[in-house]
Design a protein around this motif. Structure first.
Motif, PDB file in Angstrom:
ATOM      1  N   ALA A 160       0.838  -1.204   0.000  1.00  0.00           N
ATOM      2  CA  ALA A 160       0.000   0.000   0.000  1.00  0.00           C
ATOM      3  C   ALA A 160       0.871   1.251   0.000  1.00  0.00           C
ATOM      4  CB  ALA A 160      -0.937  -0.003   1.208  1.00  0.00           C
ATOM      5  N   VAL A 161       1.967   1.202   0.734  1.00  0.00           N
ATOM      6  CA  VAL A 161       2.886   2.344   0.755  1.00  0.00           C
ATOM      7  C   VAL A 161       3.453   2.570  -0.643  1.00  0.00           C
ATOM      8  CG1 VAL A 161       5.126   3.122   1.637  1.00  0.00           C
ATOM      9  CG2 VAL A 161       3.420   2.176   3.215  1.00  0.00           C
ATOM     10  N   LYS A 162       3.713   1.457  -1.334  1.00  0.00           N
ATOM     11  CA  LYS A 162       4.314   1.530  -2.660  1.00  0.00           C
ATOM     12  C   LYS A 162       3.418   2.271  -3.664  1.00  0.00           C
ATOM     13  CE  LYS A 162       6.141  -2.571  -3.492  1.00  0.00           C
ATOM     14  NZ  LYS A 162       6.150  -3.895  -4.160  1.00  0.00           N
ATOM     15  N   ILE A 163       2.084   2.064  -3.557  1.00  0.00           N
ATOM     16  CA  ILE A 163       1.196   2.683  -4.561  1.00  0.00           C
ATOM     17  C   ILE A 163       0.810   4.118  -4.172  1.00  0.00           C
ATOM     18  CG2 ILE A 163       0.239   0.469  -5.326  1.00  0.00           C
ATOM     19  CD1 ILE A 163      -2.304   2.344  -3.683  1.00  0.00           C
ATOM     20  N   ALA A 164       1.198   4.573  -2.977  1.00  0.00           N
ATOM     21  CA  ALA A 164       0.782   5.905  -2.527  1.00  0.00           C
ATOM     22  C   ALA A 164       1.626   7.002  -3.189  1.00  0.00           C
ATOM     23  CB  ALA A 164       0.923   6.005  -1.011  1.00  0.00           C
ATOM     24  N   ASP A 165       0.985   8.152  -3.417  1.00  0.00           N
ATOM     25  CA  ASP A 165       1.724   9.311  -3.919  1.00  0.00           C
ATOM     26  C   ASP A 165       2.542   9.937  -2.802  1.00  0.00           C
ATOM     27  OD1 ASP A 165       0.510   9.364  -6.582  1.00  0.00           O
ATOM     28  OD2 ASP A 165      -1.328   9.879  -5.503  1.00  0.00           O
ATOM     29  N   ARG A 166       2.056   9.768  -1.577  1.00  0.00           N
ATOM     30  CA  ARG A 166       2.662  10.446  -0.445  1.00  0.00           C
ATOM     31  C   ARG A 166       2.443   9.586   0.793  1.00  0.00           C
ATOM     32  NH1 ARG A 166       0.756  15.023   2.082  1.00  0.00           N
ATOM     33  NH2 ARG A 166      -1.184  15.018   0.956  1.00  0.00           N
ATOM     34  N   VAL A 167       3.389   9.609   1.707  1.00  0.00           N
ATOM     35  CA  VAL A 167       3.278   8.830   2.943  1.00  0.00           C
ATOM     36  C   VAL A 167       3.376   9.771   4.132  1.00  0.00           C
ATOM     37  CG1 VAL A 167       4.294   6.990   4.343  1.00  0.00           C
ATOM     38  CG2 VAL A 167       4.326   6.815   1.848  1.00  0.00           C
ATOM     39  N   ILE A 168       2.431   9.643   5.062  1.00  0.00           N
ATOM     40  CA  ILE A 168       2.445  10.428   6.288  1.00  0.00           C
ATOM     41  C   ILE A 168       2.718   9.465   7.433  1.00  0.00           C
ATOM     42  CG2 ILE A 168       1.004  11.749   7.900  1.00  0.00           C
ATOM     43  CD1 ILE A 168      -0.449  12.898   5.469  1.00  0.00           C
ATOM     44  N   ALA A 169       3.755   9.764   8.229  1.00  0.00           N
ATOM     45  CA  ALA A 169       4.098   8.884   9.351  1.00  0.00           C
ATOM     46  C   ALA A 169       3.639   9.520  10.652  1.00  0.00           C
ATOM     47  CB  ALA A 169       5.601   8.645   9.378  1.00  0.00           C
TER      48      ALA A 169
END
Ligand code: ADP
Ligand code: MG
Length: 232
Positions: A215-224
């Motif tokens: 899921a992280v791979k297909i995201a445009d942006r990651v919020i931690a």
């Protein structure tokens, strides 16, 4: 004054979702948990955002506040340009029904209603007037043949697809998913993620709370998230 155009400014129309300075506390006796401590984020139309963070970091609390299922103690949430936070419960429910799609790991369907009836129910909740074109939605998620099946008759993958159809029943401004692929095999997970991403590309904002590298791979942006804050 001439402003320098940034990629942010270049996106027309309101954001799918904007959250400003969200705070949420839980109190149990003497103990206070600071679940959200000033979280701000936006999801643009067309964008897929992944929210990651260890267990207890505030992900589900954040999602509930974004969906108007919970009220933040401070800050505000807008969906499709309309404020959903700090409204009476009934109004939040109406805005949510029309503008927000919610996809959970399980429990997306009412057990005693078949797939079509579940979609119709979601449409009624939003006072959606058009024809209940459940068939089109079911085509999109690839389970047209299961229109009359009860949830208990569906496989795990079919259940996930049916849940997605319900979440999309009212063509939401934003789709909020909490660990949507947590219980799926790899191939089904990739298919659900492909559908989510496709939905974003057709103009919805998609936010996925996840532990999954896929899921992280297909995201445009990651919020931690960590301890109720966004990590820079
Ligand atoms: P995550 O989804 O990242 O695992 P949560 O949002 O569920 O995190 O929880 C964040 C923090 O808030 C945790 O410390 C959790 O124990 C606490 N919390 C969440 N919901 C409640 C509640 N209803 N009552 C008390 N504490 C809660
Ligand atoms: Mg959680």
């Amino acid at each position: 004054m001439a402003a320098v155009a940034t990629p942010d400014d270049a996106v027309p129309g309101p954001d799918a979702l904007t959250a400003r300075e969200l705070y949420r506390f839980f109190r149990a006796g003497e103990e206070e948990t600071l679940a959200l401590r000033g979280v701000s984020l936006r999801v643009r139309r067309g964008e897929t955002v992944a929210v990651i963070g260890p267990s207890g970091s505030g992900k589900s609390t954040l999602l509930a506040c974004l969906a108007g299922l919970d009220e933040p103690a401070g800050g505000d949430v807008h969906v499709g340009g309309e404020r959903i936070s700090h409204r009476p419960e009934a109004l939040r429910a109406r805005i949510r029904a029309r503008r927000v799609g919610i996809l959970l790991q399980s429990g997306n369907l009412i057990a005693h209603l078949d797939v079509t009836a579940n979609i119709r129910l979601a449409r009624r909740a939003a006072r959606s007037t058009g024809p209940a074109d459940a068939g089109v939605l079911l085509d999109q998620v690839g389970i047209r043949g299961r229109a009359r099946a009860l949830p208990q008759e569906l496989s795990g993958g079919e259940l996930a697809r049916a849940g997605l159809a319900v979440a999309l029943a009212n063509d939401p401004d934003v789709l909020l998913a909490d660990e949507p692929t947590g219980e799926l095999d790899g191939a089904t997970e990739r298919e659900i993620l492909r559908l989510l991403r496709g939905r974003a590309e057709s103009g919805c904002g998609v936010l996925i709370v996840t532990h999954s590298p896929e899921a992280v791979k297909i995201a445009d942006r990651v919020i931690a998230l960590r301890d109720g804050r966004i990590q820079r």
